[in-house]
Design an enzyme around this catalytic site. Structure first.
Site, PDB file in Angstrom:
ATOM      1  N   GLU A   1      -6.037   6.950  -0.923  1.00  0.00           N
ATOM      2  CA  GLU A   1      -6.100   5.757  -0.198  1.00  0.00           C
ATOM      3  C   GLU A   1      -6.866   4.802  -0.825  1.00  0.00           C
ATOM      4  OE1 GLU A   1      -4.194   5.232   2.467  1.00  0.00           O
ATOM      5  OE2 GLU A   1      -3.382   7.320   2.031  1.00  0.00           O
TER       6      GLU A   1
ATOM      7  N   HIS B   1       0.882  -1.222  -0.004  1.00  0.00           N
ATOM      8  CA  HIS B   1       0.033   0.057   0.064  1.00  0.00           C
ATOM      9  C   HIS B   1       0.788   1.088  -0.044  1.00  0.00           C
ATOM     10  CE1 HIS B   1      -3.336   2.611   1.405  1.00  0.00           C
ATOM     11  NE2 HIS B   1      -2.529   3.465   1.914  1.00  0.00           N
ATOM     12  N   GLU B   2       2.019   1.238   0.843  1.00  0.00           N
ATOM     13  CA  GLU B   2       2.787   2.354   0.973  1.00  0.00           C
ATOM     14  C   GLU B   2       3.464   2.698  -0.352  1.00  0.00           C
ATOM     15  OE1 GLU B   2       2.198   4.529   3.256  1.00  0.00           O
ATOM     16  OE2 GLU B   2       0.939   2.988   4.075  1.00  0.00           O
TER      17      GLU B   2
ATOM     18  N   HIS C   1       1.991   4.338  -3.016  1.00  0.00           N
ATOM     19  CA  HIS C   1       2.155   5.998  -2.873  1.00  0.00           C
ATOM     20  C   HIS C   1       3.409   6.283  -3.287  1.00  0.00           C
ATOM     21  CE1 HIS C   1      -1.694   6.492  -0.583  1.00  0.00           C
ATOM     22  NE2 HIS C   1      -1.302   5.617   0.659  1.00  0.00           N
TER      23      HIS C   1
END
Length: 638
Positions: A255, A177-178, A181
């Site tokens: 997100e 997930h990070e 980003h």
């Protein structure tokens, strides 16, 4: 949505953010001017018996209106600029502001070792430099974040609760997930949000400070100033209120995209699902106790605090997006399971890592150029498996060298040395003169290990040096960048693989040293000469004769420029023009870069084969253009 579309969307969001911020600033300016008019017009009315209208007062006091406007705009602008400059040090600045401590590459803590391994595997799989890793030791909630201006100075932070509560698959889901980003360009957007919101906050802080000082004076003539200060305080917080609203709206959409990307990266929705489920099950949830959490709320994996405007979609909504069959009762079952998790973790024996198998068997020609372009920024399960094998296969000397600044510098330079003994000697002499004899000694100790590296191991070996290199002073990093440039000038017959690897190191060092530098976008029609240089060099290095190189060139360039295109040109002294070409092509818009990557694949695979060396060369070229490719592997390689 692929990597290039996500990058383009991020740029559009950045532009909208600037517009919304400008509107918020104009609203604050108008409100402050209105307050100044009300207070001073009231004072004039009580003294003269006549209260002017807004238009009359502004006509009579243009200097006051202009001064107030410039003062407010200047304060907001300077405060935002100051905050942005402070954050210019990269993601580590954000991590340290939350109490994060950098995880040492030498750590023997099993949980921290597992974290570093997962981050390194994701780095290898996604084709970007390994970020610095920070641990928020005092935070028991389950949370994480990625911060920085670009992949070259990124940092990932996780809480102690994340390490102690999540298993490896769940941790990998959070890290994926990070990394989304990092790959999607969200970090730069988040840093800008922090800077802009600080500018709005400063107005409220000034109003509060002036109000406190004037109220302590006790003088009646200070009463109008107190009224203005009180109004400015209220206006500042109202402006900040709308800023937080913008922050929440931007964050929620990013997100949701990051969750989808994480599932796409790992091809295992159970990992991310389990992490979110445990956040809802544990008592501390995802809360961050550090008072600085408000500023970084939009960066976090999950909400770090309770607030009026949520920065993240509701936990149940995120879980249902991953698994439509999710039932809220699962929180209770997960809560019960967590009571036994500690004992279960002790009972489970961790399997010993097996020796890495030959990686060449995993490399295969992708089905189509578009499929390869679609892999940019989109590593999958197979890439994670290959990344784990690559990480395990790296020699111990290489792993140890990447952990500390001095040895990491030596490792980078050793990777950049030419394969020719004569050229290498000139480069080593230059290094000793420019950086020092001790660095040359460190290089000599590493050289045998570096020379044994396979092509697929060289980029990971390079990338794992960057967290340690960031510990060097700015002057030392500039010196290192200059040394890389000087080494190129001392080469005779340049190896394309060595050149591109060195170019990649220069790009990442430059991104770290100048994180806010952003070149303007160039249209395709002004970079035709650069396209000619890149494709000509790539074609002639991948084919034995000129005619084969010419055909490979035509196939790739035709995809990019189907109507009018520059002809193939055999380039002898190609390094300087290629250096310029790569720098200019990096300025193309993301959607055009997608076509460029497809065209590069067509040229490299024109002969219906893709060697391991060619695959890694293609990845390195794409990485210099900020289009990170995961390892090119067959879908059946597992």
């Amino acid at each position: 949505m692929n990597f290039f579309e996500r990058q383009e969307q991020s740029r559009r969001t950045s532009r909208r953010l600037v517009v919304l911020f400008a509107l918020a600033v104009l609203a604050v300016v108008a409100a402050v001017n209105a307050v100044v008019f009300f207070v001073f017009a009231s004072v004039e009315g009580s003294r003269t018996g006549y209260s002017p209208t807004l238009g009359e007062w502004m006509s009579a006091h243009p200097g006051t209106v202009l001064g107030t406007t410039l003062l407010v705009v200047g304060v907001i602008g300077l405060a935002s600029l100051y905050k942005t400059l402070v954050l210019g040090g990269g993601g580590g600045v954000v991590a340290r502001s939350l109490g994060g401590v950098r995880v040492s590459p030498d750590t023997t803590d099993p949980q921290q070792r597992r974290l570093l391994n997962v981050v390194e595997e994701m780095s290898i799989a996604s084709g970007v430099p390994m970020p610095e890793v920070y641990l928020l030791e005092q935070e028991s909630g389950i949370n994480a974040f990625a911060a920085g201006h670009n992949p070259a100075n990124a940092a990932i932070g996780v809480t102690r609760g994340t390490l102690t509560t999540l298993n490896r698959a769940e941790l990998q889901g959070v890290i994926a997930h990070e990394f989304s980003h990092i790959l999607n360009g969200d970090m730069r957007l988040n840093i800008r949000l922090m800077g802009l919101l600080f500018g709005l906050l400063v107005i409220a802080l000034i109003g509060r400070t002036v109000l406190r000082l004037t109220s302590n004076s006790g003088e009646k003539k200070a009463f109008p100033i107190m009224l203005v200060a009180l109004a400015v305080l209220i206006i500042g917080y109202v402006g900040l209120f709308f800023g937080r609203l913008i922050q929440a709206a931007v964050s929620r959409s990013r997100e949701s995209l990051a969750d989808a990307s994480a599932v796409q990266f790992t091809r295992d929705p159970t990992g991310l699902r389990g992490a979110l489920l445990k956040i809802g099950a544990v008592s501390g949830g995802s809360k961050i106790a550090n008072p600085e959490v408000e500023e970084v709320a939009h960066m976090l994996f999950a909400p770090g605090m309770s607030r009026l405007f949520a920065t993240h979609p509701a936990l149940e909504d995120r879980l249902k997006a991953i698994d439509p069959r999710f039932d809220a009762k699962e929180f209770d079952r997960a809560r019960a399971e967590l009571l036994l998790a500690a004992e279960r973790a002790k009972a489970e024996a961790q399997p010993k890592p097996s020796a890495a198998e030959k990686l060449e068997a995993l490399i295969n020609v992708p089905g189509a150029a578009a499929a390869v372009a679609g892999l940019v920024g989109n590593p999958g399960t197979i890439h994670m498996q290959v990344a784990r094998d690559i990480r395990k296969s790296l020699p111990d000397a290489i792993i140890a060298a990447g952990r500390h600044p001095d040895s990491a510098r030596a490792l980078l330079l050793a990777l950049a040395l030419d394969s020719s003994t004569e050229v290498r000697g000139r480069q080593q002499h230059y290094i000793a003169k420019q950086i020092g004899a001790q660095t040359l000694e460190n290089i000599t100790r590493l050289q045998s290990a570096v020379d044994t590296l396979e092509p697929e191991q060289r980029m990971p070996a390079l990338y794992r040096t960057f967290p340690a290199l960031r510990q060097l002073t700015r002057e030392e990093r500039l010196q290192l960048l200059a040394a890389l440039n000087g080494m190129l000038q001392r080469e005779g017959h340049v190896s394309l693989q060595n050149y591109v690897l060195r170019k990649l190191a220069q790009v990442q060092l430059s991104d770290d040293l100048n994180p806010r530098a952003r070149a303007r976008q160039l249209p395709l029609n002004v970079v035709q000469k650069d396209i000619q240089v890149l494709f000509s060099v790539l074609a002639q290095h991948g084919h034995e004769d000129i005619e084969s190189a010419r055909r490979a060139y035509e196939v790739g360039v035709h995809h990019l420029l189907p109507r009018q295109r520059p002809s193939f040109e055999s380039v002898q002294h190609w390094a300087p023009p290629l250096d310029l070409a790569l720098s200019r092509l990096d300025q193309l818009a993301p959607i055009i870069k997608e076509q460029l990557v497809e065209a590069l694949v067509k040229t490299v695979t024109h002969d219906q084969r893709l060697t391991l060396g060619e695959a890694e060369l293609l990845r390195a070229v794409c990485a210099t253009l900020h289009c990170p490719l995961p390892p090119l592997v067959s879908v059946n390689a597992n």
